[in-house]
Structures are given as C-alpha cells and as structure tokens.
Design an enzyme around this catalytic site. Structure first.
Site, mmCIF file in Angstrom:
data_model
loop_
_atom_site.group_PDB
_atom_site.id
_atom_site.type_symbol
_atom_site.label_atom_id
_atom_site.label_comp_id
_atom_site.label_asym_id
_atom_site.label_seq_id
_atom_site.Cartn_x
_atom_site.Cartn_y
_atom_site.Cartn_z
ATOM 1 N N HIS A 19 42.515 33.345 46.932
ATOM 2 C CA HIS A 19 41.988 34.595 47.488
ATOM 3 C C HIS A 19 40.651 34.431 48.193
ATOM 4 C CE1 HIS A 19 40.605 38.929 47.167
ATOM 5 N NE2 HIS A 19 41.846 39.090 47.576
ATOM 6 N N HIS A 22 35.556 47.093 52.955
ATOM 7 C CA HIS A 22 36.205 46.023 52.193
ATOM 8 C C HIS A 22 35.187 45.005 51.688
ATOM 9 C CE1 HIS A 22 39.127 42.523 51.813
ATOM 10 N NE2 HIS A 22 39.746 43.477 51.146
ATOM 11 N N TYR A 74 42.998 35.683 40.336
ATOM 12 C CA TYR A 74 42.736 35.335 41.728
ATOM 13 C C TYR A 74 41.601 34.317 41.790
ATOM 14 C CZ TYR A 74 45.155 39.753 42.981
ATOM 15 O OH TYR A 74 46.049 40.780 43.132
ATOM 16 N N ARG A 76 44.793 50.723 49.900
ATOM 17 C CA ARG A 76 46.220 51.024 49.784
ATOM 18 C C ARG A 76 46.745 50.860 48.361
ATOM 19 N NH1 ARG A 76 48.684 47.638 53.622
ATOM 20 N NH2 ARG A 76 48.447 49.232 55.234
ATOM 21 N N ASN A 124 56.168 41.983 45.905
ATOM 22 C CA ASN A 124 55.688 41.728 47.262
ATOM 23 C C ASN A 124 56.635 42.307 48.311
ATOM 24 O OD1 ASN A 124 53.552 40.337 46.147
ATOM 25 N ND2 ASN A 124 54.341 38.308 46.628
ATOM 26 N N ARG A 175 38.867 47.828 44.944
ATOM 27 C CA ARG A 175 39.832 47.918 43.843
ATOM 28 C C ARG A 175 39.115 47.524 42.562
ATOM 29 N NH1 ARG A 175 44.695 48.206 46.668
ATOM 30 N NH2 ARG A 175 44.831 46.896 48.535
ATOM 31 N N ARG A 184 46.782 31.028 52.886
ATOM 32 C CA ARG A 184 47.761 31.278 51.826
ATOM 33 C C ARG A 184 48.999 32.008 52.334
ATOM 34 N NH1 ARG A 184 45.968 35.760 48.646
ATOM 35 N NH2 ARG A 184 47.552 36.951 49.751
#
EC number: 2.7.4.1
Length: 687
Positions: free
Chosen positions: A596, A435, A472, A405, A45, A375, A568
C-alpha cells in the site's frame, strides 16, 4: 480521444490484479485457510469492480456509445473483453474452490454439509434450526399482479422459488421471491456430535433449498435457486448545488442499495426460463449473467478462518515491533524531539501513532490538534482520542472526508460524534477528496525559561485505521522539522479556510504542485541521462494510469533512464517495448499483506530524492484530490525506505509478478536463493 503513447486498458488491468490475488489461493505455500480467504477477497474485489468500474462503463456506453476508452478501444469492444475475462476469472475461482480448497479442507476436518447429504439426525436438527431461527425472520413474496417483482437490494442474497398449485385465495402460484435479511448468518455451525467432523458447517442456502416449502404452505416447490444482483453504487451528489454535504449524503446513501443493476449472479442449475425472467426484471443482458457452481456470495465465507481454531492452517501470528527510541522515551514528544522517526507498518506497530494522539489529548501543554480522516473504521481508538482531546479543552480540528467510498456512513457518524463534543469538523474542499494522511499537534514548550509553541507532525502513506495497519504495508513519519510542520499547517489552513494557494517548501501537494514536481523530477533524470550521467527512477504505488506521467516515463526510457516500477494493481504503461520502454520494468507484489505504500525515488545526480505519499499516479490523485508527498531527508531513514520499500521488492522472487509488454503478468520465481519481501521484513522486525 487520440492516444499519443500506447496505454493498457484500466478495467482489464484491474481484473489482472484479481487474477494475481486468486493465484494465492492456488499456491501450496499459502496456508489452507488463508487460501480460502484469498478466494473470498477476490469476490469482494469483484463486487467493488462491478459496483464502480463496470457500472461506469455501462453508463458510458448508454450515454456516449461512440466514445473511446483512454487506451483507444471502442467502449463496447472494451466491455465485451472485460466481460469475457471476468467470466473466466469467476469460473476459475469456483473451480479452485470446489476442486482444490474444499476437498483439502475436508481432509483437515472442515466440512460444509450440503442438504442432499444430511442423515436423519442432521435433517431433524436442520429443520428445528430453520423453524426456530430462520422462518420467523423470512418474508416470502408471491409474484402476481398485486405483488410485482421486488427491487432487491444491492448484493443481497435472494431465492427465486418456482411454485405449483393454488394459494388460500385461489390464486395460481407460479413464482415467489425470498430475500435473506443481512442479519441472518450465512454460515451456521453444525453441532460436533451430529457433524462427524471437527468443524462442520451448513450454508444458509442449504437450509433454504431444503425447507423453503415451509414459507409457501400447501404449494409444490418445483425449484429453489439463489441469486444476487449487484448495483451501481456510485453516489450522485451535485457538488455545485448542495449547501450541506453531510445532509446531502445522508439523503443519498439509502439509494445506493437500489441503483441500476450491473450484474446478475445465479446458481448454475437455475432453469433457463427463470434466468430470463431475472434478467428481464433487472434490465440486464445475457452477458451480465454469471452462473456459478455454488454460493453466489463467497465473501461470506471470509468468516470461516475466524470460526476455525487451526493455527496450523493460517499465517503464523506476529507481534509488531516498536522502535527503541520510542520504547525508551518518557513520552512520544521526547522521542520525536530526539529526531525523525520512521514507522514501517505492519512490521512496526501502529500503536505509537495512537499513543502520540492519546498523549496529546491528555497533555496540558498541548493546545491544538489537527487531523485528516479518510478511513478509520467503526470502532476507532484514534477517534476516541480526538474526542477526549476536545472534551479536555484542546482546539481540535478534524477534516473528515465524507465521500470516502463505502465509508461514507461511518464517517458521517464520526463527524456527528466529534461535533457533539466540541471539535471543529470540516469536510475538506468540495470537488476534491481529502486523501492526505496528516496529523498536526501544537504544544507549548519551555526552553531556557522561554515559552514557545512547537509543532509535531505525523504523515503517512496509509489510513489512520488500526486494523488495516496490521494488514497493509505503509510508512509513517513523525517529525518536528520546522519546514515540514509549517507546510502541514498551510495545508490544513487551505482545507479549513478560504484563500489563495500557499507556498509549500518541502511538501508536494495536489492538485497544485504534486503533478508538476513529478514531471520535473522525471525530466531531470532525462537531462542527466542525456548528459551521460547516471539516471534512475524507482516508484512504488497501487496504480499507474495518468497519461502525462506515463508519457514522461516513456520519454525517460528512450533517453536511457533505467525505470523500475512496483505497481500492485492496475498499470496502463506498457513496459519492455523496443524503442519505447525497453528500459522500464513493471512488477506487482501480491502476498500476505496488501502492498500500500507509495514511494518515489529519483537518483537526482546522486542526491537520491525520496518521497513518500498517499497518492498513486492517477488522474484523480493528481488533479481531483488533496494529497501530499513528503521528503525523507535524514540519511538513515532514507536508506531504510530504499531498502525496505524498494530493494526488497525488486529482489523478490516469490511473491513478485513481472509484467510483459502485452499487459500479462508471469510469476517471477527464479534463482536458487528464495527472496520474499514480506517474509524477510517479518523476520527482521517481528517476533
């Protein structure tokens, strides 16, 4: 920029989240190898934090030093505070590793052999391994006028070697650089017979520090220290000038490894004059140097839990459940025809989503499939199903977000493979990342002897990624509701074609209606509170940063609306401030799984409006991305979302952290009854 309402700093908030992640490594309730994993997750992270956020902050200081951050601080003051807190976090991370986790692992027979502790047999084994497996791959670079300091790759492991003597050409040797290729293992298992431990390991850095002299024959090695440079990893693509986004990205990706340096990590014992040289070559200041007691790349220790067969030191394995309506139905289409289906991952399996697409690929009645991909991973059965569908003659359209990204290269590869089998591939809308998580299947059905086209939709809060679906927490909805399906069709029409904004009846879509609908819903709760009616807002997301939404929530609190936020990660809103936000609570859940899902709940005069979404309440999600929020109308499913997504988090007193008005979090462990949201859901759904 003047700030009407107080905000908290974004970068400090991100570091605060990583402090909560690191706290998992200190928690004795967490299995030992998982504690090591949380230390590694913190490092991963932080890498992204420096590559993106700190890089951006440094650029802003260079370009506009007099500017202020959204929370009203000068850029330099904000940078200084962030650096100070990051240094403390890194120090705490390494202290925890060396003083708590590694000694505990040693007690369990898991040991890292440092080079200064090798006996003669271990030394001989290590020498042979270095000569046979490492030396042929390594390239030493001696520094002199003909060999300038190399521009080392982003996040690569490097060694700076201080030398003495003259080489074969008579040149005075002072310093050399050795970059460890990414193909080399960072952790090597020592044979059990030599180790004396059940699981003995040697770090690549130990081999290098002991045998680096083999790379510089007949020279004296005075010191050998590891270092690592983190670089700005944002891609610079001029979206107004490009004619082909994929080609432009393919040209830009290699430059990511060689962007401007933003951080230098060195081993703690590196001589000061060498640190100065590294900082000078990297064009960094003293504040950008992080001296660490150990390996400069803890992310590579993430493989240890996978290399060690000790189930007692890991989280208990689980088998995700499958809803009975799916298990008992002949096909996924029959199951959806029977009514809307809600899937709660990872507690419920992601396999039904794959099966829906796989069945669609093979069903002769299916005529078209449309899918968004943000993703999905390098090895994806979902992508295989899309390609199978195209090969089977279906009309397959895939909106692949090339600018996801750190997944750009993977998505470019998938786009090429899809096009090769005849699928239509589009890259969304330039300037707006796609997204949204949507799948639309069009199927020809016959009812009462009459043929017609019927749509089926899957909408989700998380990616179409089978691996992360086990890590997640996310919700997914399968439906054949005509209004929702029509809306999804319109969104795809906007993404693949050109035309004006289309009216949606059920979905909220950014950058058009999502932000206005959120504000309207908050305003409606304010109106109800002012009219003496019950008013309540509960929202769950990854991040809350958008100023106008925060302002509306402050106004809701002042009107008497009870607001509970489950955020979160970073939250710029200050809760519990008298006269401003005393009716707002903010908590963060950090546990085994990454929280998530995004859930928006508005009491709505008793109607209880519940929306699921892929969108956080951030500027980028609300204004610079294509996102959707979709309603949960069916009463039973709505109760499930409220209970499983919101109530369990509000009641959690084990993995919940309560945010205070100063922006700091304190673990919420109160009450006689232990309530852990994730463990409770595991017990409910999984075997």
């Amino acid at each position: 920029m003047s700030v009407r309402y107080p905000l908290l700093n974004r970068e400090l908030g991100i570091l605060g989240f990583n402090e909560r992640v690191l706290a998992q490594a200190a928690d004795p309730q967490v299995p030992l190898l998982e504690r090591l994993r949380f230390i590694c997750i913190t490092s991963s992270n932080l890498d992204e934090f420096f590559e993106v956020r700190m890089a951006g902050l440094q650029e802003q200081i260079r370009d506009n030093p007099g500017a202020l951050t959204p929370d009203g601080m000068s850029l330099q003051h904000a940078y200084d505070l962030v650096v100070e807190r990051a240094q403390r976090l890194v120090h705490r991370q390494y202290t925890m590793l060396h003083e708590t986790v590694l000694p505990a692992l040693e007690q369990e027979g898991i040991y890292f052999h440092a080079s200064d502790s090798w006996n003669d047999e271990q030394l001989e084994w290590a020498r042979r391994y270095f000569l046979d497996e490492l030396l042929p791959v390594l390239t030493p670079i001696g520094l002199d006028p003909a060999h300038p300091f190399p521009r080392v790759l982003n996040k690569s492991l490097n060694f700076v070697v201080e030398l003495e003597g003259r080489d074969a050409f008579g040149r005075q040797a002072v310093m050399g650089i050795v970059q460890a290729p990414r193909a080399l293992p960072r952790v090597v298992r020592m044979p059990h017979a030599l180790s004396g431990f059940e699981h003995g390991f040697v770090l690549l850095s130990s081999f290098m520090q002991r045998f680096v002299g083999e790379l510089f024959p007949q020279l004296v090695v005075k010191s050998c220290n590891q270092f690592r440079i983190t670089r700005n990893s944002e891609l610079f693509v001029d979206e107004d000038e490009i004619t082909n986004l994929r080609v432009a990205l393919q040209g830009e990706l290699p430059a990511r490894h060689l962007g401007n340096a933003v951080r230098l990590e060195v081993s703690a014992d590196t001589p000061l004059h060498i640190v100065r040289r590294l900082l000078e070559e990297s064009e960094l200041g003293d504040k950008d140097c992080y001296r660490v007691a150990g390996s400069v790349n803890l992310v590579r220790l993430m493989q240890i839990p996978d290399l060690v067969d000790r189930p007692d030191l890991k989280f208990t394995p689980f088998t995700a459940s499958t809803p009975a309506v799916i298990a008992n139905a002949p096909t996924m289409f029959d199951a959806i025809d029977a009514g809307d289906i809600l899937l709660h991952h990872p507690y419920e399996s992601f396999q039904p989503v794959l099966e829906l697409l796989q069945q669609a690929a093979r069903d002769p009645s299916v005529v078209a499939i449309k899918q968004t991909i943000y993703r999905t991973g390098t090895d994806s059965p979902l992508m295989d199903a899309l390609m199978e569908a195209a090969r089977n003659g279906k009309e397959v359209t895939v909106v692949v977000e090339l600018l996801a990204r750190f997944d750009e290269e993977t998505n470019i590869n998938w786009a090429s493979q899809l096009e090769a089998v005849g699928a239509h591939v589009v890259y969304g809308v330039v300037g707006h990342k796609c997204h949204a998580k949507m799948m639309l299947i069009v199927r020809r059905v016959v009812q009462a002897g009459k043929a017609s086209l019927r749509r089926y939709v899957h909408l989700g809060t998380g990616n179409y990624h089978p691996r992360t679906a086990r890590l997640y927490t996310d919700f997914g909805l399968m439906t054949a509701d005509q209004k929702i399906c029509e809306d999804v069709h319109h969104v795809f029409q906007q993404l693949t074609g050109i035309g004006g904004e289309l009216t949606l009846h059920e979905l909220w879509q950014s950058p058009f209606t999502l932000h206005p609908r959120i504000i309207e819903s908050i305003r409606a709760e304010i109106d109800n509170a002012q009219a003496g009616k019950r008013a309540r807002i509960v929202a769950k997301m990854n991040a809350l940063l958008e100023p106008s939404v925060i302002a509306a929530l402050y106004e809701a609190s002042q009107a008497g609306v009870k607001v509970d936020l489950i955020v979160r990660g970073v939250c710029a809103l200050k809760p519990g401030v008298p006269g401003l936000s005393e009716n707002i609570t903010v908590r963060s859940i950090v546990g085994r799984f990454l929280e998530h899902h995004r859930i928006y709940y508005f009491h709505a005069g008793g109607a209880e409006d519940v929306y699921l979404s892929s969108a956080d309440w951030m500027d980028r999600n609300l204004f610079r991305r294509v996102e959707v929020a979709f309603p949960i109308r069916e009463r039973k499913l709505k109760r499930r979302v409220i209970a499983e997504g919101l109530s369990v988090c509000l009641g959690d007193n084990q993995s919940a952290w309560q945010m205070h008005s100063d922006g700091h979090y304190r673990r919420r462990r109160t009450g006689k009854t232990i309530r852990n949201a994730q463990l409770g859901l595991l017990a409910k759904f999984c075997s």
